[in-house]
Design an enzyme around this catalytic site. Structure first.
Site, PDB file in Angstrom:
ATOM      1  N   SER A 254       0.740  -1.558  -0.239  1.00 54.22           N
ATOM      2  CA  SER A 254      -0.012  -0.451   0.387  1.00 54.22           C
ATOM      3  C   SER A 254       0.910   0.882  -0.391  1.00 54.22           C
ATOM      4  O   SER A 254       2.148   1.586   0.129  1.00 54.22           O
ATOM      5  CB  SER A 254      -1.317   0.060   1.534  1.00 54.22           C
ATOM      6  OG  SER A 254      -0.128   0.211   3.045  1.00 54.22           O
ATOM      7  N   LYS A 255       0.021   2.012   0.238  1.00 52.23           N
ATOM      8  CA  LYS A 255       1.163   3.809  -0.354  1.00 52.23           C
ATOM      9  C   LYS A 255       2.301   3.678   1.252  1.00 52.23           C
ATOM     10  O   LYS A 255       3.173   4.059   0.775  1.00 52.23           O
ATOM     11  CB  LYS A 255      -0.069   4.666   0.339  1.00 52.23           C
ATOM     12  CG  LYS A 255      -0.566   5.513  -1.164  1.00 52.23           C
ATOM     13  CD  LYS A 255      -0.216   6.627  -1.676  1.00 52.23           C
ATOM     14  CE  LYS A 255      -0.851   6.784  -3.311  1.00 52.23           C
ATOM     15  NZ  LYS A 255       0.152   5.932  -3.993  1.00 52.23           N
TER      16      LYS A 255
END
Ligand code: GLU
Length: 491
Positions: A254-255
């Protein structure tokens, strides 16, 4: 019977940017088709009208093109199964859904959104079973009359109430689920659009897809897809579900971990070739070698379905750094010069510089293209000096010696016929001999004068070539002036 021609498809929903996981699906689908001499199809799945993002389709084309993943059929080039955009195929889905209703395998459902919402709330225990099949037993004649009157409805698939559904996946093996756990899923929504679940199966069949390749998040829905194939009496494709992509901490990528889309990785300074190479290894390995550098062309013959693993695939930015370095090192000279120029031109602006020498100096030292501006920023600044800077212990250099060296060297350099690597090199070597100096002293003094730094990408000669005659001589004179002015006070 002759083996069917392998046909795979990339079926993105145009709902945003291309994530690493999407790109991996596209790559593996492309490779499975190429290895088998088959066809790779691009299909746009735009039936979820609320999630459409403007420009997303263009971004898909652009990314695939940049990566060299070329499709054989698709919305932009057509093909025997056109149209390849789901919103242009609505009558097809409607027809197949109606067939299912007629044969008793699907039914219209009139439940209101409110009823479904309250159902959802009531069921929030362990044994959530989704829709309660409220409309499943409505008499077909009554249902037809309600539709006739204009009542809103969806079409739902009738799941078997008893027994189990099994399917086999090329990566995850045989998976069996209890039919009790399968919801009567919606096939056609009240806006007349099909759900992803329905359109996807109908299209995969009509487009002759032999291998359905996608992320493992679709594994739990696959029993329902499988039942649709069975209900229609269609041949079931080979399912190839791909493992989850995780960060180095083992958690879903994820980010938080860094760049997660193709565009972000490009922005971060990675080359498409390195990204593709890296992504190829997110869940696949060639088996008989530990080699990890594969170009797309090499992958087109090396890729195997049997090399796909179900173990979560770790996306390591460190490994991507390493791959990027390899691709930069092996890049043809001209391509690399053009890339360096693109970054350097905006920095140097009107100041002339030698792009070929700059590219040579940066080739062995660059991890990400985005590092280049910072690495070379000092080359467009006028160096500032400090007397202490010129104390190079190892070279036995100090400020006074540096002043002597520069004073002797500047006129000789000014007199140079040609400002190129060989001439500057010869002159500096000559100076070492005539002045009886050590190489480190001469090179150190020149490097310091040209940059105001003890460590630079490239040494004295390379810097002089990059900066050119005028800027180099001007810096050297400035350095000499500085050393002369501060002479007495500080030594
Ligand atoms: N439209 C789906 C997605 O974008 C496709 C999944 C599939 O390949 O079946 O995730």
């Amino acid at each position: 019977m002759a083996e069917a021609i392998v046909r795979t498809r990339f079926a993105p929903s145009p709902t945003g940017i291309m994530h690493i996981g999407n790109l991996r699906s596209a790559l593996y689908e492309y490779l499975i088709a190429r290895v088998a001499g088959g066809h790779f199809i691009l299909r746009i799945e735009d039936t979820d009208r609320e999630r459409l993002v403007e420009g997303a389709v263009e971004a898909i084309y652009k990314t695939l093109r940049t990566c060299g993943i070329h499709h054989d059929e698709g919305p932009d080039i057509g093909g025997p199964s056109a149209p390849y955009v789901q919103s242009e195929r609505l009558p097809i889905y409607r027809r197949y859904a109606n067939d299912l209703v007629k044969q008793g395998d699907a039914y219209p459902c009139f439940c209101s959104i409110e009823r479904l919402a309250s159902l959802h709330e009531e069921q929030s225990g362990d044994d959530f079973i989704g829709y309660d099949r409220h409309c499943r037993e409505i008499d077909p004649a009554e249902a037809a009359a309600r539709i006739e009157k204009g009542e809103q409805y969806v079409i739902r698939q009738k799941m078997p109430l008893l027994g189990e559904t099994s399917f086999s996946d090329a990566v995850y093996g045989t998976i069996t689920v209890d039919n009790k756990t399968l919801e009567d899923q919606v096939l056609i929504k009240s806006d007349g659009y099909p759900t992803y679940n329905f359109a996807n199966v109908v299209d995969d069949h009509l487009m002759g897809i032999t291998h359905v390749v996608r992320g493992s998040e679709y594994l739990s829905s696959t029993p329902k897809y499988n039942l649709l194939y069975e209900t229609f009496g269609w041949e079931i494709p080979v399912y190839v579900h791909l493992p989850l992509i995780v960060g180095e901490d083992g958690r879903k990528l994820s980010k938080r971990h860094g760049a997660t889309s193709f565009d972000e990785l490009i922005e971060a300074g990675y080359l498409p070739e390195a990204i593709i190479n890296m992504i190829a290894f997110l869940g696949w390995s060639p088996g008989n070698t530990t080699r990890e550098n594969f170009t797309l062309e090499e992958l087109e013959s090396a890729f195997t379905i049997s090399g796909i693993s179900k173990a979560p695939a770790v996306f390591s930015y460190k490994k991507l750094d390493w791959m990027n370095e390899q691709y930069i090192k092996n890049m043809p000279e001209d391509t690399w010069i053009a890339m360096v120029k693109e970054k350097a031109d905006t920095l140097f602006k009107d100041q002339p510089y030698d792009a070929a020498m700059l590219a040579r100096v940066l080739k062995e030292r660059t991890t990400r293209l985005s590092d280049i501006p910072d690495t070379i920023a000092f080359m467009v600044e006028t160096p500032t000096y400090a007397r202490d800077l010129f104390k190079l212990k190892r070279a036995k250099l100090n400020a006074e010696k540096a002043a002597d060296i520069l004073a002797a060297l500047i006129p000789d350099m000014e007199a140079l016929q040609s400002w190129d690597e060989a001439s500057i090199h010869d002159l500096l070597e000559q100076t070492i001999a005539t002045q009886n100096r050590k190489k480190g002293e001469i090179m150190g003094a020149v490097r310091l004068a040209l940059s105001g730094r003890t460590v630079t990408p490239g040494g004295a000669i390379e810097l002089a070539v990059i900066l050119g005659r005028d800027v180099s001589l001007s810096h050297m004179k400035n350095a000499l002036d500085f050393l002369n002015e501060t002479d007495v006070t500080s030594e």
